[in-house]
Design a protein around this motif. Structure first.
Motif, PDB file in Angstrom:
ATOM      1  N   HIS A  56      23.981  40.281  79.080  1.00 14.98           N
ATOM      2  CA  HIS A  56      24.186  39.752  78.041  1.00 14.98           C
ATOM      3  C   HIS A  56      23.184  39.090  77.285  1.00 14.98           C
ATOM      4  O   HIS A  56      21.954  38.646  77.859  1.00 14.98           O
ATOM      5  CB  HIS A  56      25.213  38.349  78.225  1.00 14.98           C
ATOM      6  N   LEU A 109      26.872  28.963  84.189  1.00 17.00           N
ATOM      7  CA  LEU A 109      27.140  28.982  83.092  1.00 17.00           C
ATOM      8  C   LEU A 109      27.803  27.634  82.288  1.00 17.00           C
ATOM      9  O   LEU A 109      27.340  27.321  81.325  1.00 17.00           O
ATOM     10  CB  LEU A 109      28.455  29.888  82.953  1.00 17.00           C
ATOM     11  N   SER A 110      28.216  26.804  83.091  1.00 22.50           N
ATOM     12  CA  SER A 110      28.542  25.562  82.563  1.00 22.50           C
ATOM     13  C   SER A 110      27.539  24.430  82.418  1.00 22.50           C
ATOM     14  O   SER A 110      27.151  23.870  81.345  1.00 22.50           O
ATOM     15  CB  SER A 110      29.364  24.596  83.777  1.00 22.50           C
ATOM     16  N   ARG A 123      33.092  23.732  72.751  1.00 23.21           N
ATOM     17  CA  ARG A 123      33.280  23.960  74.406  1.00 23.21           C
ATOM     18  C   ARG A 123      34.576  24.121  74.783  1.00 23.21           C
ATOM     19  O   ARG A 123      35.422  23.080  74.930  1.00 23.21           O
ATOM     20  CB  ARG A 123      32.580  22.711  74.755  1.00 23.21           C
ATOM     21  N   ARG A 144      33.708  13.916  87.075  1.00 23.49           N
ATOM     22  CA  ARG A 144      34.524  14.814  86.809  1.00 23.49           C
ATOM     23  C   ARG A 144      34.906  16.014  87.931  1.00 23.49           C
ATOM     24  O   ARG A 144      34.326  15.784  88.673  1.00 23.49           O
ATOM     25  CB  ARG A 144      33.834  15.738  85.626  1.00 23.49           C
ATOM     26  N   TYR A 162      20.745  34.421  76.967  1.00 24.54           N
ATOM     27  CA  TYR A 162      20.737  33.674  77.829  1.00 24.54           C
ATOM     28  C   TYR A 162      19.339  33.268  78.189  1.00 24.54           C
ATOM     29  O   TYR A 162      18.604  32.114  78.304  1.00 24.54           O
ATOM     30  CB  TYR A 162      21.370  34.036  79.045  1.00 24.54           C
ATOM     31  N   ILE A 220      34.699  22.336  87.768  1.00 25.82           N
ATOM     32  CA  ILE A 220      34.809  23.050  86.418  1.00 25.82           C
ATOM     33  C   ILE A 220      35.161  24.502  86.677  1.00 25.82           C
ATOM     34  O   ILE A 220      34.660  25.331  87.392  1.00 25.82           O
ATOM     35  CB  ILE A 220      33.612  23.065  86.058  1.00 25.82           C
ATOM     36  N   LEU A 221      36.242  25.074  86.071  1.00 27.28           N
ATOM     37  CA  LEU A 221      36.569  26.509  86.352  1.00 27.28           C
ATOM     38  C   LEU A 221      36.267  27.389  85.112  1.00 27.28           C
ATOM     39  O   LEU A 221      35.930  28.602  85.375  1.00 27.28           O
ATOM     40  CB  LEU A 221      38.307  26.434  86.447  1.00 27.28           C
ATOM     41  N   VAL A 222      36.158  26.724  83.972  1.00 23.25           N
ATOM     42  CA  VAL A 222      35.772  27.274  82.669  1.00 23.25           C
ATOM     43  C   VAL A 222      34.957  26.307  81.862  1.00 23.25           C
ATOM     44  O   VAL A 222      35.280  25.050  81.797  1.00 23.25           O
ATOM     45  CB  VAL A 222      36.950  27.639  81.910  1.00 23.25           C
ATOM     46  N   ASP A 223      33.983  26.882  81.199  1.00 22.78           N
ATOM     47  CA  ASP A 223      33.077  26.048  80.490  1.00 22.78           C
ATOM     48  C   ASP A 223      32.151  26.956  79.689  1.00 22.78           C
ATOM     49  O   ASP A 223      31.056  27.481  80.026  1.00 22.78           O
ATOM     50  CB  ASP A 223      32.147  25.030  81.195  1.00 22.78           C
ATOM     51  N   VAL A 224      32.567  27.043  78.373  1.00 19.69           N
ATOM     52  CA  VAL A 224      32.129  28.138  77.708  1.00 19.69           C
ATOM     53  C   VAL A 224      32.389  27.745  76.151  1.00 19.69           C
ATOM     54  O   VAL A 224      33.232  27.301  75.747  1.00 19.69           O
ATOM     55  CB  VAL A 224      32.589  29.413  77.955  1.00 19.69           C
ATOM     56  N   LEU A 225      31.203  28.118  75.384  1.00 16.55           N
ATOM     57  CA  LEU A 225      31.060  27.781  73.897  1.00 16.55           C
ATOM     58  C   LEU A 225      31.929  29.096  73.255  1.00 16.55           C
ATOM     59  O   LEU A 225      31.346  30.305  73.255  1.00 16.55           O
ATOM     60  CB  LEU A 225      29.748  27.739  73.582  1.00 16.55           C
ATOM     61  N   ARG A 248      34.198  35.013  80.013  1.00 19.64           N
ATOM     62  CA  ARG A 248      33.236  34.155  80.619  1.00 19.64           C
ATOM     63  C   ARG A 248      31.914  33.784  79.996  1.00 19.64           C
ATOM     64  O   ARG A 248      31.233  32.811  80.190  1.00 19.64           O
ATOM     65  CB  ARG A 248      32.628  34.796  82.071  1.00 19.64           C
ATOM     66  N   HIS A 249      31.895  34.418  78.819  1.00 22.80           N
ATOM     67  CA  HIS A 249      30.620  34.230  77.818  1.00 22.80           C
ATOM     68  C   HIS A 249      31.179  34.115  76.666  1.00 22.80           C
ATOM     69  O   HIS A 249      32.060  34.508  75.963  1.00 22.80           O
ATOM     70  CB  HIS A 249      29.902  35.517  77.905  1.00 22.80           C
ATOM     71  N   TRP A 305      33.712  15.129  81.828  1.00 23.45           N
ATOM     72  CA  TRP A 305      32.402  14.645  81.460  1.00 23.45           C
ATOM     73  C   TRP A 305      31.868  13.528  82.203  1.00 23.45           C
ATOM     74  O   TRP A 305      32.452  12.575  82.425  1.00 23.45           O
ATOM     75  CB  TRP A 305      32.382  14.129  79.896  1.00 23.45           C
ATOM     76  N   ALA A 338      25.667  22.300  74.375  1.00 20.70           N
ATOM     77  CA  ALA A 338      26.455  21.427  73.714  1.00 20.70           C
ATOM     78  C   ALA A 338      25.700  19.972  73.290  1.00 20.70           C
ATOM     79  O   ALA A 338      26.156  19.352  72.272  1.00 20.70           O
ATOM     80  CB  ALA A 338      27.489  21.214  74.469  1.00 20.70           C
ATOM     81  N   THR A 373      29.609  30.335  87.851  1.00 19.18           N
ATOM     82  CA  THR A 373      30.398  29.459  87.073  1.00 19.18           C
ATOM     83  C   THR A 373      29.423  27.953  86.850  1.00 19.18           C
ATOM     84  O   THR A 373      29.619  27.557  85.555  1.00 19.18           O
ATOM     85  CB  THR A 373      31.881  28.954  87.751  1.00 19.18           C
ATOM     86  N   THR A 398      26.062  25.737  79.218  1.00 19.81           N
ATOM     87  CA  THR A 398      26.735  25.309  77.913  1.00 19.81           C
ATOM     88  C   THR A 398      26.700  23.943  77.889  1.00 19.81           C
ATOM     89  O   THR A 398      26.619  23.424  76.327  1.00 19.81           O
ATOM     90  CB  THR A 398      28.318  25.606  78.327  1.00 19.81           C
ATOM     91  N   GLU A 399      26.577  23.174  78.825  1.00 15.86           N
ATOM     92  CA  GLU A 399      26.552  21.503  78.534  1.00 15.86           C
ATOM     93  C   GLU A 399      25.100  21.328  77.999  1.00 15.86           C
ATOM     94  O   GLU A 399      25.022  20.507  77.001  1.00 15.86           O
ATOM     95  CB  GLU A 399      26.768  20.826  79.915  1.00 15.86           C
TER      96      GLU A 399
END
Lengths: 477, 477
Positions: free
Chosen positions: A458, A275-276, B191, B169, A461, B172-177, B457-458, B165, A283, A272, A279-280
């Motif tokens: 996937h 992946l964060s 995001r 913060r 990446y 983080i449990l979820v962070d995906v585009l 997740r992706h 942010w 973004a 997690t 993403t960050e």
């Protein structure tokens, strides 16, 4: 590590065998034959294709022309690919322009695998590409464009395609769209496939079965295993098929644990968190890029036989003639992209809690579909254009000034010889040891090898340099 | 299922409570208060924002103009978004053009979660958007543009952004585009974040904690939980937090097993097969799409107060004035995209080996970053343009002619009210039972709910309609 033997160029002046990696006598190839037979096969294959590749002026290209209005370099049939212009804007508003290859078709890069005596083997091909520094390299079973495999053009169907496509194909182990060089290709990705068969596979002189471990060992030879093979091999979620290696040192122990770290051995970051981070970083990038007519690209000059940036520092678009006297296809002409100088792709690696981690970065390249992917610690040259003020990249000194004792892998590999001319990259893995700081800039993270392998299920990446380097890392045990 | 009560529009004429889902008395909200208090809160919030949204001619837009050369609709500061032209080519060479919203910035859609007495709660916001059919809807904790959260423009920082942010913060449990509507947006993704905190969170009248189960129950109300909430909720890899539901019938048993099918209960296809199907469908699409100047778009007409396709069958670009007398911001004007007619997004569902599967398709939309993503079984209207000959989509009859006893979910939800005007989609889940054929066209596959959750997740696997519908499905037990 092993220099590219001269015989690969001519097929005659035999200097050394690229396959001669182990003890000289008694080494057994995957299909039970002696490695000397593999030598003989390779020698025969390179002799069978006495291609001559020579540079020509653009005016001598057959069917290719610069379109009057756009200035784009195109083929009269609309097939193959085009060379167009790219307008890119990086962070801080830096703007540059450059030529870029546009080939919207998705192709298949496929390796057929089969077990012989319980050992997984890969069907590899001795394949000629005009941009290869040694003409013939070890290639996947299939490299096919969509036109090939959907038979739109009703041309010859690539050999062994039926194992990858259609009702009679084998068991799919890997099937994923992966990107290619974002500095040279516009939104290019190919379908990376590994398919397992239990059927009898017809023999053909250009093809030969190698144990997976053997193919990985061959990655220690300069310019032998081509880029397409390396990216497919990187996506194969299988490592050594035959034995657990004996422990040699902390690096090797850590590498073994890194492969096997499915939860038992701790990674520095959770999935997690990784992946964060990805993403960050994506973004926050403010990059943008778009295709423009090639004629609108500034700071590049087109002469009679090359299109090159003003500083001759990035790359040239050139034209070549391929003469292949002994084949049914008498020869052809095509454009190629010739980089100025050798690239570098390097992972710094260190054990963390006994598990080997490599230092990866999220790195923008203007031609990538979503601008940024995960790249090696160091990737040179940079993605920005000639004239763009590039900041010195982090960790370059740690790679280029590494002590010989730290260097675990240092091999020159070729990028795709169908589009790039003599495009070599020096791939390195540098063991920086447990004293190296864990604290790294925001764009970087320490990941285990298993975490990289999991991401490769996937697309988009890991960039192609990171995938290549990962496949090279697999050769280290 | 529950009609949108009129009071949501005016804040005064109270007809029924949207929260009144369970037994009328004694229902306890997640924070221990009675649901009647939640009613009072919602009523107060809707009264607090007596916005009036009215259509105006383009000429009355402040700061927005059609650029003379391109014809694009832009803001004079270069901020917010633009309306540009799209040129698309589908399979079989079908070509069409249309306007499209271009907003390259990546925003944050974030839900803050916290446990109270061991029960996971979500901090939801009563938020006004000009295109909402009922003005105020239940929104994520944070909806922020990149300019907001990097403070580039040094404007007001969105409330609670610090939880998503920066150094302080939460977990983080979820962070995906994840993508948004590919028929209306060009390469848009946001995001999607879920962050867990253990800190005390300041109170604010626009925000209220709801148990996750409660938020999901609210998805059974028309036009209440906004699109941004639904997409974030779909990415949350957590289902009911409090109890295992009692078995009601084969559908519910199958749904429970579908959530829990981590390997124990078999899915029809393996993960590798699903990834391969997705790769193959994308590889074979011959769609292409590019931005063009809006002035080059044919078959669309621009009048004084709308830009609409010749058949008035797809959508209008309109202008609105938002008047908000009681707030510090006196009001503003902006363009919005107003679809012609209600959309449909439906999953056919059936148990397979006792596990509920839903029928998904790989579906192209011209504005998606890589053209195709996984969509519901039926998604109407189609992606092709007015005038493009659309084939009848498969399974439309199975949805629109379903017997009432088969319909497990049938609720109208709103698409994003900051960009779309009264854009409603009818979301349906139709239980077709075990007699329904497993054999489906190539573009379709039966997937379990767990398999969809894992893909989330992706980024860029499930489109926004599929994500919305998945969050709706979570309301069914």
């Amino acid at each position: 590590m092993v220099s590219n033997p001269a015989f690969l160029l001519s097929g005659s002046a035999r200097v050394a065998s690229p396959f001669n990696l182990g003890p000289p006598d008694g080494r057994v190839a995957g299909d039970g034959t002696m490695m000397s037979e593999v030598d003989a096969w390779w020698s025969a294959r390179t002799s069978a294709y006495p291609y001559v590749v020579s540079r020509i002026p653009f005016a001598e290209l057959d069917g290719w022309r610069f379109e009057p209005e756009s200035g784009n370099l195109v083929h009269e049939t609309g097939r193959f690919f085009t060379v167009e212009g790219l307008h890119a804007r990086g962070d801080d508003g830096v703007v540059w322009e450059q030529p870029i290859i546009h080939q919207p078709e998705v192709g298949i890069l496929g390796i057929l695998v089969k077990e012989f005596n319980g050992v997984l083997h890969c069907l590899m091909q001795a394949k000629m590409e005009p941009g290869n520094i040694n003409v013939v390299q070890l290639s996947p079973t299939v490299q096919a464009t969509r036109s090939n495999y959907t038979r739109v053009h009703r041309g010859a169907v690539p050999r062994f395609l039926d194992y990858f496509w259609g009702p009679s194909r084998g068991q799919i182990l890997v099937d994923v769209l992966q990107s290619e060089q974002g500095a040279w290709f516009w939104h290019k990705h190919n379908r990376n496939m590994v398919v397992k068969t239990t059927q009898d596979v017809p023999e053909h002189p250009d093809f030969r079965w190698f144990a997976l471990d053997e193919v990985r060992q061959l990655l220690r030879v300069d310019n032998l295993v081509n880029m397409d093979s390396r990216t497919v091999l990187s996506c194969m979620p299988i490592w050594r098929s035959q034995e657990t290696p004996s422990s040699q040192d902390a690096f090797h122990d850590g590498l073994l644990r890194s492969y096997e770290a499915r939860g038992g051995w701790p990674a520095l970051h959770t999935e997690t968190e990784i992946l964060s981070w990805f993403t960050e970083m994506k973004a926050h990038l403010e990059w943008s890029a778009r295709l423009v007519p090639l004629s609108k690209v500034s700071n590049w000059q087109r002469g009679s036989d090359e299109l090159v940036d003003d500083d001759a520092a990035r790359f040239r678009v050139i034209a070549v003639r391929v003469e292949a006297a002994s084949r049914e296809v008498a020869g052809w002409t095509q454009p190629l992209l010739a980089p100025c100088g050798q690239g570098v792709a390097a992972f710094l690696a260190r054990p963390i809690n006994g598990v080997l981690h490599v230092l990866a970065q999220v790195r923008p390249e203007p031609g990538l579909l979503d601008i940024a992917e995960i790249a090696p610690t160091v990737q040179l040259p940079g993605a920005a254009g000639a004239g763009a003020p590039e900041e010195p990249a982090p960790f370059v000194d740690a790679v280029l000034s590494a002590d010989a004792s730290q260097i675990r892998y240092d091999v020159v590999q070729s990028e795709e010889g169908g589009r790039f001319y003599h495009a070599e990259t020096r791939y390195l893995v540098v063991d920086v040891g447990e004293q190296f700081p864990l604290e790294v800039p925001d764009a970087f993270r320490w990941l285990t090898v298993r975490q990289l392998i999991n991401l490769l299920r996937h697309g988009h990446y890991l960039n192609v340099q990171a995938r290549s380097l990962l496949s090279c890392l697999h050769s280290l045990w």
